[in-house]
Scaffold this motif. Structure first.
Motif, PDB file in Angstrom:
ATOM      1  N   GLN A  48      15.736 -59.380 -22.005  1.00 18.61           N
ATOM      2  CA  GLN A  48      15.108 -60.333 -23.141  1.00 18.61           C
ATOM      3  C   GLN A  48      14.899 -59.430 -24.461  1.00 18.61           C
ATOM      4  O   GLN A  48      15.114 -60.332 -25.498  1.00 18.61           O
ATOM      5  CB  GLN A  48      13.972 -61.155 -22.636  1.00 18.61           C
ATOM      6  CG  GLN A  48      14.400 -61.925 -21.303  1.00 18.61           C
ATOM      7  CD  GLN A  48      12.951 -62.729 -20.987  1.00 18.61           C
ATOM      8  OE1 GLN A  48      11.896 -62.180 -21.095  1.00 18.61           O
ATOM      9  NE2 GLN A  48      13.299 -63.621 -19.949  1.00 18.61           N
ATOM     10  N   ILE A  49      14.202 -58.376 -24.482  1.00 16.92           N
ATOM     11  CA  ILE A  49      14.051 -57.940 -25.712  1.00 16.92           C
ATOM     12  C   ILE A  49      15.424 -57.442 -26.118  1.00 16.92           C
ATOM     13  O   ILE A  49      15.689 -57.774 -27.506  1.00 16.92           O
ATOM     14  CB  ILE A  49      13.266 -56.636 -25.225  1.00 16.92           C
ATOM     15  CG1 ILE A  49      11.668 -56.981 -25.005  1.00 16.92           C
ATOM     16  CG2 ILE A  49      13.165 -55.701 -26.431  1.00 16.92           C
ATOM     17  CD1 ILE A  49      10.946 -55.818 -24.652  1.00 16.92           C
ATOM     18  N   GLU A  53      16.469 -58.729 -30.158  1.00 17.05           N
ATOM     19  CA  GLU A  53      16.813 -57.873 -31.024  1.00 17.05           C
ATOM     20  C   GLU A  53      18.385 -58.237 -31.693  1.00 17.05           C
ATOM     21  O   GLU A  53      18.584 -58.324 -32.669  1.00 17.05           O
ATOM     22  CB  GLU A  53      16.807 -56.349 -30.541  1.00 17.05           C
ATOM     23  CG  GLU A  53      15.336 -55.982 -30.461  1.00 17.05           C
ATOM     24  CD  GLU A  53      15.235 -54.341 -29.730  1.00 17.05           C
ATOM     25  OE1 GLU A  53      16.465 -54.051 -29.483  1.00 17.05           O
ATOM     26  OE2 GLU A  53      14.265 -54.097 -29.698  1.00 17.05           O
ATOM     27  N   LEU A  54      19.194 -58.563 -30.851  1.00  9.05           N
ATOM     28  CA  LEU A  54      20.434 -59.089 -31.075  1.00  9.05           C
ATOM     29  C   LEU A  54      20.435 -60.334 -32.108  1.00  9.05           C
ATOM     30  O   LEU A  54      21.197 -60.461 -32.873  1.00  9.05           O
ATOM     31  CB  LEU A  54      21.323 -59.460 -29.789  1.00  9.05           C
ATOM     32  CG  LEU A  54      23.112 -59.680 -30.090  1.00  9.05           C
ATOM     33  CD1 LEU A  54      23.590 -58.426 -31.078  1.00  9.05           C
ATOM     34  CD2 LEU A  54      23.618 -59.820 -29.018  1.00  9.05           C
ATOM     35  N   LYS A  56      17.896 -61.317 -33.627  1.00  8.59           N
ATOM     36  CA  LYS A  56      17.081 -60.919 -35.072  1.00  8.59           C
ATOM     37  C   LYS A  56      18.405 -60.570 -35.934  1.00  8.59           C
ATOM     38  O   LYS A  56      18.319 -60.750 -37.263  1.00  8.59           O
ATOM     39  CB  LYS A  56      16.068 -59.701 -34.650  1.00  8.59           C
ATOM     40  CG  LYS A  56      15.468 -59.671 -36.010  1.00  8.59           C
ATOM     41  CD  LYS A  56      14.273 -58.755 -35.602  1.00  8.59           C
ATOM     42  CE  LYS A  56      13.770 -58.080 -36.931  1.00  8.59           C
ATOM     43  NZ  LYS A  56      12.529 -57.334 -36.482  1.00  8.59           N
ATOM     44  N   LYS A  57      19.341 -59.341 -35.439  1.00 10.15           N
ATOM     45  CA  LYS A  57      20.281 -58.765 -36.099  1.00 10.15           C
ATOM     46  C   LYS A  57      21.374 -59.991 -36.612  1.00 10.15           C
ATOM     47  O   LYS A  57      21.594 -59.739 -37.727  1.00 10.15           O
ATOM     48  CB  LYS A  57      20.881 -57.949 -35.226  1.00 10.15           C
ATOM     49  CG  LYS A  57      22.059 -56.995 -36.071  1.00 10.15           C
ATOM     50  CD  LYS A  57      22.706 -55.937 -35.300  1.00 10.15           C
ATOM     51  CE  LYS A  57      23.615 -55.414 -35.980  1.00 10.15           C
ATOM     52  NZ  LYS A  57      24.465 -54.400 -35.384  1.00 10.15           N
ATOM     53  N   GLU A  58      21.601 -60.921 -35.953  1.00  6.48           N
ATOM     54  CA  GLU A  58      22.216 -61.777 -36.310  1.00  6.48           C
ATOM     55  C   GLU A  58      21.861 -62.704 -37.432  1.00  6.48           C
ATOM     56  O   GLU A  58      22.612 -63.273 -38.533  1.00  6.48           O
ATOM     57  CB  GLU A  58      22.893 -62.996 -35.130  1.00  6.48           C
ATOM     58  CG  GLU A  58      23.986 -62.029 -34.044  1.00  6.48           C
ATOM     59  CD  GLU A  58      23.975 -62.791 -32.818  1.00  6.48           C
ATOM     60  OE1 GLU A  58      23.427 -64.050 -32.680  1.00  6.48           O
ATOM     61  OE2 GLU A  58      24.745 -62.298 -32.106  1.00  6.48           O
ATOM     62  N   ILE A  59      20.430 -63.056 -37.234  1.00  8.74           N
ATOM     63  CA  ILE A  59      19.971 -63.516 -38.370  1.00  8.74           C
ATOM     64  C   ILE A  59      19.910 -62.943 -39.473  1.00  8.74           C
ATOM     65  O   ILE A  59      20.221 -63.660 -40.725  1.00  8.74           O
ATOM     66  CB  ILE A  59      18.612 -64.088 -37.643  1.00  8.74           C
ATOM     67  CG1 ILE A  59      18.439 -65.167 -36.457  1.00  8.74           C
ATOM     68  CG2 ILE A  59      17.511 -64.649 -38.934  1.00  8.74           C
ATOM     69  CD1 ILE A  59      17.285 -65.638 -35.869  1.00  8.74           C
TER      70      ILE A  59
END
Length: 159
Positions: A48-49, A53-54, A56-59
């Motif tokens: 889930q973390i 993080e993925l 968040k990176k995409e955002i």
């Protein structure tokens, strides 16, 4: 009879030891079960973390792409404000001279998808490009003028 009592005590001790071993094995199995559940839970949390993080990176990449698009939109508005009056003026001059020539502003642009754009790639991305289409009906030809070559400062040869 003393021997008999000793044997009974030995058997009782042996049974007690076996009972304690069974209880210990049962506790070990329960501990292993809890450890396995804990490991599974830990793996799920890690997954889930990683997913968060993925996302968040995409955002972040999407925000970078949006800022890039907004900057390009402002550049577009600036260039349109600069070239559109000139194109209108050229068309009016062609009409006054009774020439069958029209000028149109053409926009060539490819927006970069956020999946294709990475942090720091803004300068590598496709750029906004204007060209002026000259439709010369007198000679049945179409010309394209690249706007980056127009309205430049005079060269030394012009003096």
């Amino acid at each position: 009879q003393l021997e008999y009592e000793i044997k009974i005590k030995e058997v009782q001790e042996k049974m007690l030891q076996e009972t304690e071993q069974r209880e210990l094995m049962t506790q070990q199995k329960e501990a292993q079960k809890y450890q396995d559940e804990l490991n599974s839970f830990t793996e799920k949390i890690k997954q889930q973390i990683e997913e968060a993080e993925l996302r968040k990176k995409e955002i972040v990449e999407e925000e970078i792409c949006q800022r890039y698009k907004e900057r390009e939109r402002k550049i577009l508005e600036h260039k349109l404000a600069k070239y559109f009056p000139r194109i209108t003026e050229l068309n009016l001059i062609a009409q006054e001279l009774k020439r069958n020539v029209t000028f149109q502003l053409k926009l060539v642009y490819h927006f970069i998808d956020s999946k294709e754009m990475h942090v720091g790639d803004e300068k590598k991305a496709s750029k906004l490009k204007f060209c002026i289409q000259v439709l010369n009906r007198e000679e049945d030809q179409i010309y394209y003028w690249n706007t980056c070559l127009l309205y430049t400062s005079p060269s030394p040869r012009d003096s």
